[in-house]
Design a protein around this motif. Structure first.
Motif, PDB file in Angstrom:
ATOM      1  N   LEU A 328      37.679  27.238  38.696  1.00 18.58           N
ATOM      2  CA  LEU A 328      38.718  26.876  39.661  1.00 18.58           C
ATOM      3  C   LEU A 328      38.834  27.949  40.732  1.00 18.58           C
ATOM      4  O   LEU A 328      39.069  27.643  41.909  1.00 18.58           O
ATOM      5  N   THR A 329      38.656  29.194  40.343  1.00 20.04           N
ATOM      6  CA  THR A 329      38.737  30.282  41.327  1.00 20.04           C
ATOM      7  C   THR A 329      37.745  30.053  42.458  1.00 20.04           C
ATOM      8  O   THR A 329      38.060  30.266  43.630  1.00 20.04           O
ATOM      9  N   SER A 330      36.551  29.580  42.115  1.00 16.59           N
ATOM     10  CA  SER A 330      35.564  29.350  43.175  1.00 16.59           C
ATOM     11  C   SER A 330      35.987  28.181  44.063  1.00 16.59           C
ATOM     12  O   SER A 330      35.743  28.180  45.261  1.00 16.59           O
ATOM     13  N   LEU A 331      36.648  27.198  43.462  1.00 19.53           N
ATOM     14  CA  LEU A 331      37.149  26.074  44.273  1.00 19.53           C
ATOM     15  C   LEU A 331      38.208  26.554  45.260  1.00 19.53           C
ATOM     16  O   LEU A 331      38.196  26.199  46.439  1.00 19.53           O
ATOM     17  N   TRP A 332      39.106  27.378  44.747  1.00 20.09           N
ATOM     18  CA  TRP A 332      40.234  27.813  45.577  1.00 20.09           C
ATOM     19  C   TRP A 332      39.804  28.754  46.693  1.00 20.09           C
ATOM     20  O   TRP A 332      40.487  28.864  47.706  1.00 20.09           O
ATOM     21  N   ASN A 333      38.714  29.468  46.483  1.00 13.59           N
ATOM     22  CA  ASN A 333      38.318  30.511  47.437  1.00 13.59           C
ATOM     23  C   ASN A 333      37.344  30.041  48.501  1.00 13.59           C
ATOM     24  O   ASN A 333      36.754  30.851  49.195  1.00 13.59           O
ATOM     25  N   GLN A 334      37.166  28.727  48.621  1.00 15.17           N
ATOM     26  CA  GLN A 334      36.261  28.254  49.668  1.00 15.17           C
ATOM     27  C   GLN A 334      36.904  28.432  51.038  1.00 15.17           C
ATOM     28  O   GLN A 334      38.114  28.506  51.163  1.00 15.17           O
ATOM     29  N   GLY A 335      36.049  28.500  52.078  1.00 16.08           N
ATOM     30  CA  GLY A 335      36.561  28.652  53.434  1.00 16.08           C
ATOM     31  C   GLY A 335      36.990  30.091  53.694  1.00 16.08           C
ATOM     32  O   GLY A 335      36.669  31.010  52.946  1.00 16.08           O
ATOM     33  N   ASP A 336      37.740  30.271  54.777  1.00 14.97           N
ATOM     34  CA  ASP A 336      38.167  31.616  55.165  1.00 14.97           C
ATOM     35  C   ASP A 336      39.307  32.084  54.279  1.00 14.97           C
ATOM     36  O   ASP A 336      40.302  31.395  54.125  1.00 14.97           O
ATOM     37  N   THR A 337      39.164  33.255  53.729  1.00 11.32           N
ATOM     38  CA  THR A 337      40.256  33.854  52.968  1.00 11.32           C
ATOM     39  C   THR A 337      40.512  35.251  53.514  1.00 11.32           C
ATOM     40  O   THR A 337      39.663  35.814  54.192  1.00 11.32           O
ATOM     41  N   TRP A 338      41.689  35.768  53.246  1.00 11.41           N
ATOM     42  CA  TRP A 338      41.968  37.139  53.643  1.00 11.41           C
ATOM     43  C   TRP A 338      42.876  37.779  52.606  1.00 11.41           C
ATOM     44  O   TRP A 338      43.572  37.093  51.880  1.00 11.41           O
ATOM     45  N   ASP A 339      42.795  39.093  52.552  1.00  8.38           N
ATOM     46  CA  ASP A 339      43.554  39.824  51.543  1.00  8.38           C
ATOM     47  C   ASP A 339      44.729  40.535  52.180  1.00  8.38           C
ATOM     48  O   ASP A 339      44.603  41.123  53.251  1.00  8.38           O
TER      49      ASP A 339
ATOM     50  N   GLY B 227      47.975  39.825  47.895  1.00  8.74           N
ATOM     51  CA  GLY B 227      47.129  38.831  47.250  1.00  8.74           C
ATOM     52  C   GLY B 227      46.087  38.308  48.207  1.00  8.74           C
ATOM     53  O   GLY B 227      46.005  38.747  49.363  1.00  8.74           O
ATOM     54  N   TYR B 229      44.670  35.170  50.380  1.00  8.11           N
ATOM     55  CA  TYR B 229      45.257  33.989  51.029  1.00  8.11           C
ATOM     56  C   TYR B 229      44.189  33.124  51.667  1.00  8.11           C
ATOM     57  O   TYR B 229      43.099  33.578  51.993  1.00  8.11           O
ATOM     58  N   ARG B 230      44.612  31.882  51.867  1.00  8.35           N
ATOM     59  CA  ARG B 230      43.756  30.922  52.542  1.00  8.35           C
ATOM     60  C   ARG B 230      44.687  29.975  53.292  1.00  8.35           C
ATOM     61  O   ARG B 230      45.758  29.642  52.785  1.00  8.35           O
ATOM     62  N   GLU B 414      43.919  32.085  37.616  1.00  5.70           N
ATOM     63  CA  GLU B 414      43.766  30.988  36.664  1.00  5.70           C
ATOM     64  C   GLU B 414      44.713  31.144  35.476  1.00  5.70           C
ATOM     65  O   GLU B 414      45.249  30.164  34.951  1.00  5.70           O
TER      66      GLU B 414
END
Lengths: 342, 608
Positions: A328-339, B227, B229-230, B414
């Motif tokens: 699921l982590t890989s699903l959620w992290n698709q596209g642009d992300t930032w920290d 954290g 974000y997206r 998760e």
């Protein structure tokens, strides 16, 4: 699984009292279906019978298998979801002409178009039974009923023709009281990969008694029906002396063998496996009283089945992940992300 | 350069002007530089409405800031208008003194006439109350791209990026993100990528060199919890929430759906998640979509269907079947303006009644509502968890604003998600199809294919325990009560309601769904004005939370803001016998902060 599944007809009968009218054709169909299913080498728990609404739709309650009595006309849609979710199941859809041809017409044509691997049993009695005797989409013009006291002005659907038009890869016709024929047709449908459509001419003893008797009754059936056998000429009659010939304008006529020089070579030879449904459609136009009523398998062709196509996409998508679901982590992290730092 | 806390910008033009793309790019860049954001895409139902017309104007509004941003903003600080119609439609929603950036080249007499301007507003004092920046966007874009091999028509399509470049300069934004996006989107069309990047950069440098803006602005990073974000829309988080729940429950997900605005992106998003065991059926109609989902749940997957109001109306009978056979299913209703076809692309909350009551018979089911685009994830996950646990269909309510609006989403861990047990029955010992779990009243979920558990289900009333068809009067009464009691038991899943603002006092605001941001900010504003106001926002709209009545009793007055003509309010009045007042708006637009504040003040002090 190579073990032979030993079932009898009684193994497939539920403990529920059957509640159709005495003399209803559904009793014979129930017996025939139970007998046929017992011989398929399929474990009982893998059988699912799904129905809509109507007299015929009570069918699942009488089968000691998994069963789902759904809502009016929607059984092909429910069954599509069930088969897609578990392609190992053997799914039968049961419904009458009102359920399948009228309120559920849309779902019927689309399950046929998609070619989901299941079998549709259409109990065609040309009348609404459970609502007490109104004309149905297969009744035809002139039918006098409570809702058409001056005669119906609704032209009838020809179910085989409709199914073929929707792309049916298997279309057949049989009769409620023809036990062996019914069972053989069900077995052939079961062996077919894809949507199998069987029209069962069924007598409604209360509201449309004897509707099919002039064609399929014991005494007349040899002369009034013709059995479709792949690769065989269309010959019928108690004396096996009548045949069906095709005219130059692509209409059909009945001829007598030996008269006017007519021989077997002049007759239509059935080809159920033809790529195009033209011949099957032509045969579906044969109706009582002008022509013998065709029974047997009109069409049987091989096409990809829907649930297999869907599973193939899932398998293909999972191939990149070792044949499993990605996290699921890989699903959620698709596209642009930032920290955002603490 | 001035530093400001938050800014509202609205892009507007023809449907074909690339307004949505421009707005989305501006949004993603704002998110990446650390602002909090909320957006409102606002577009016509027509795919390419006739150019230059008022009804064809497509808009995209974003509020971005250094603070907690809860709404796309009541009123814009800046308007980018690509044509006279866009100016006409949006002028009333632009702050006096705000900035208007217009494409002068689009102000032809023909376009002015189409937009209903008798005189060119750029040439008289119509716009005297605003700062107007007139730029020949079309001409300058063509000039910038004179070396490009593209046809003039295609060059002109890059003018939205020229405008975006200017706006990036105005708010001190980096170009990098959009440049990367263009390179990736047009990887196979390098000429197009190059032209668009050139237009973007030229716009940026033009704004800098020509000093077209009186001032430029900086909007610092917002204090956002740490954290990863997206940026997400509600239709994306809805899809991810459902898939996450199914995967955590050890189930594959089945979606039956018929394309419908504004829900189609749920279908699109789920169709792209095949690797997660998602099977999608684009059904022949709305009824087939829900029926196939029921069939899949029957076979042991998580059946889901997604739709909007007209589709929910068609699904009523089948949803009743699902609750009668007591199988899990999530029905996603992305609400839009109704009744009938209504306003397909506009937002509304008017499906409350049909969700709660739109079935024959006594047929309650749990109904959950999402409050923001990011929150759709949690709401969808919870909807799936409850339907699996209680074996009754759950309706998840979102709306057009949540579906297409976007905001940053903190990607969860998760381990933080609630566990979900699918708990299939396999043991034939003592099995009865309608036996029930004591804690949830759920009946066993049995996959066809399980030996020894063959049984029949269906829409006819069933005898308690045995599941045989039963017409017995007392049995029917009991079964109706059991199905009701099962839904009521969902109350035990609800955490105590959070009361925002005052915990007791003058006015309690009760809301649900996408009005959360406006209500929260409106309550803050009324608190600042001295009203003792509190607010609760309902996650579950059926059954109602067990502590709601006690909270209502702590306040003198109750206000129920809704984007409908008063639906939740009737339930509140009926359940709690309280003389609640409504704030009702059905104008295809989200509630404004100012409207909520005013309604609170009016209720407390009487209307001015």
């Amino acid at each position: 699984m190579n073990d032979i599944i030993q079932l009898t007809r009684k193994d497939l009968a539920s403990d529920q009292e059957v509640r159709w009218c005495p003399g209803c054709g559904d009793y014979a169909i129930l017996k025939g279906v139970q007998s046929a299913l017992a011989t398929l080498n399929v474990p009982r728990e893998n059988m699912v019978v799904i129905s809509g609404i109507g007299c015929a739709a009570r069918f699942p309650y009488y089968m000691n298998t998994y069963g789902f009595h759904t809502i009016h006309g929607r059984s092909p849609a429910v069954a599509t979801g069930t088969k897609m979710a578990n392609p190992d199941l053997h799914v039968w859809i049961v419904g009458g002409d009102g359920d399948m041809m009228s309120i559920g017409g849309n779902h019927l044509i689309h399950v046929l178009r998609r070619n989901v691997d299941l079998t549709v049993l259409l109990f065609n009695n040309r009348i609404y039974g459970l609502t007490k005797g109104q004309f149905s989409p297969t009744s035809g013009v002139g039918k006098k009923t409570k809702s058409s006291p001056m005669g119906s002005i609704d032209p009838a659907f020809e179910p085989i023709s409709l199914a073929l038009g929707a792309g049916a890869t298997f279309a057949a016709r049989t009769v409620d009281l023809w036990g062996k024929h019914l069972q053989a047709t069900i077995k052939a449908a079961h062996e077919h990969k894809g949507t199998s459509f069987i029209e069962i001419l069924q007598n409604c003893i209360i509201f449309n008694d004897g509707a099919f008797d002039p064609a399929v009754g014991k005494k007349v059936k040899s002369d009034k029906t013709v059995e479709l056998v792949h690769g065989e000429p269309l010959i019928f009659g108690a004396e096996r002396d009548k045949g069906v010939r095709i005219r130059k304008d692509l209409t059909l006529e009945v001829v007598t063998l030996g008269e006017n020089g007519v021989t077997e070579d002049d007759l239509v030879v059935h080809n159920a496996h033809a790529e195009l449904p033209g011949l099957a459609q032509l045969l579906a136009t044969m109706e009582y009283p002008d022509m013998p009523v065709p029974v047997g398998i009109f069409r049987q062709v091989s096409r990809p089945t829907y649930e297999v196509g869907m599973d193939a996409q899932v398998t293909q998508a999972q191939a990149a992940h070792g044949g499993d679901k990605p996290s699921l982590t890989s699903l959620w992290n698709q596209g642009d992300t930032w920290d955002v730092a603490p | 350069m001035q530093t400001v806390e938050s800014v509202v910008v609205r892009f507007a033009g023809d449907s074909g002007d690339g307004v949505q793309v421009t707005g989305t790019q501006f949004t993603n860049t704002a998110a990446l530089v650390g602002n909090d954001i909320a957006t409102l895409p606002d577009y016509p139902a027509e795919i390419r409405a006739p150019a230059g017309t008022l009804f064809g104007v497509s808009g995209f509004q974003i509020q971005f800031g250094a603070t907690d941003i809860r709404t796309p903003g009541d009123i814009s600080d800046a308007l980018v208008a690509f044509n006279p119609a866009a100016l006409k439609v949006n002028l009333s929603r632009l702050r006096k003194g705000g900035l208007i950036l217009v494409n002068v080249d689009a102000f032809s007499s023909r376009n002015l006439t189409k937009a209903g301007w008798e005189h060119n507003p750029l040439e008289d004092d119509t716009l005297a109350a605003w700062q107007v920046v007139k730029v020949n966007m079309t001409r300058l874009t063509r000039e910038a791209l004179k070396e490009s091999p593209l046809k003039t028509k295609d060059k002109d399509r890059a003018k939205n990026l020229f405008a975006l470049g200017m706006v990036y300069f105005l708010y001190d934004r980096p170009l990098e993100h959009t440049v990367n996006w263009l390179n990736s989107k047009f990887a196979k069309l390098p000429n197009v990528a190059e032209a668009n990047i050139k237009a973007l950069k030229t716009g940026y440098y033009y704004a800098e060199t020509a000093e077209i803006f009186r001032a430029t602005y900086q909007v610092p990073e917002a204090p956002i919890a740490a954290g990863r974000y997206r940026n997400v829309t509600g239709n994306l988080t809805t899809a991810m929430g459902l898939v996450s729940a199914a995967q955590n429950a050890g189930l594959d997900l089945f979606l039956g759906s018929y394309p419908i605005t504004p829900a189609s992106d749920v279908l699109h998003n789920l169709a792209s998640m095949r690797a997660h065991g998602v099977r999608t059926l684009q059904a022949e109609d709305e009824i087939a979509a829900v029926c196939a989902a029921i069939g899949a749940s029957y076979a042991g997957q998580l059946g889901v269907c997604s739709t909007s109001g007209p589709g929910l109306a068609l699904k009523g009978e089948a949803i009743g079947l699902a609750l009668m056979v007591e199988l899990p299913m999530v029905v996603v209703d992305v609400q839009r303006g109704g009744p009938s076809t209504g306003l397909p692309t506009k937002t509304e909350q008017s499906d409350f009644n049909i969700a709660l009551f739109g079935r024959n018979g006594d047929s309650p089911l749990p109904v959950i509502a999402a409050k923001s685009p990011a929150d759709c994830f949690d709401a969808a996950y919870e909807a799936a968890r409850i339907t699996i646990k209680y074996r009754t269909p759950v309706i998840l309510m979102t709306d057009g604003y949540l579906a297409n609006g976007s905001e940053p989403w903190k990607i969860p861990n998760e381990a933080d998600l609630a566990p979900i047990e699918s708990d299939f029955r396999t043991d034939p010992e003592g099995f009865q199809p309608y036996m029930r779990d004591e804690a949830t009243l759920a009946r066993p979920w049995v996959k066809p294919g399980t030996p020894g558990l063959e049984h029949r289900v269906g829409g006819l009333e069933k005898q308690h325990l045995t599941g045989n068809v039963s017409y017995d009067p007392m049995n029917h009464h009991r079964m109706c009560e059991l199905r009701r009691d099962k839904v009521d038991l969902v109350r035990q899943e609800m955490p105590p309601l959070e009361v925002i603002g005052e915990q007791s006092g003058d006015v309690l605001v009760i809301g649900w769904g996408s009005t959360y941001g406006a209500i929260r900010s409106g309550v803050d504003a009324a608190l600042a004005d001295g009203v003792k106001v509190g607010a609760v926002h309902l996650r579950w709209i059926n059954p109602l939370p067990p502590d709601l009545g006690e909270i209502i009793a702590r306040f003198d007055k109750v206000l129920v803001p809704e984007m409908n003509l008063g639906q939740l309010i009737k339930v509140i009045r009926g359940e709690f016998l309280v003389d609640a007042k409504g704030l009702n708006k059905v104008q295809g637009m989200p509630l404004n902060v100012g409207e909520v504040k005013q309604a609170i003040l009016d209720l407390q002090y009487g209307e001015a």
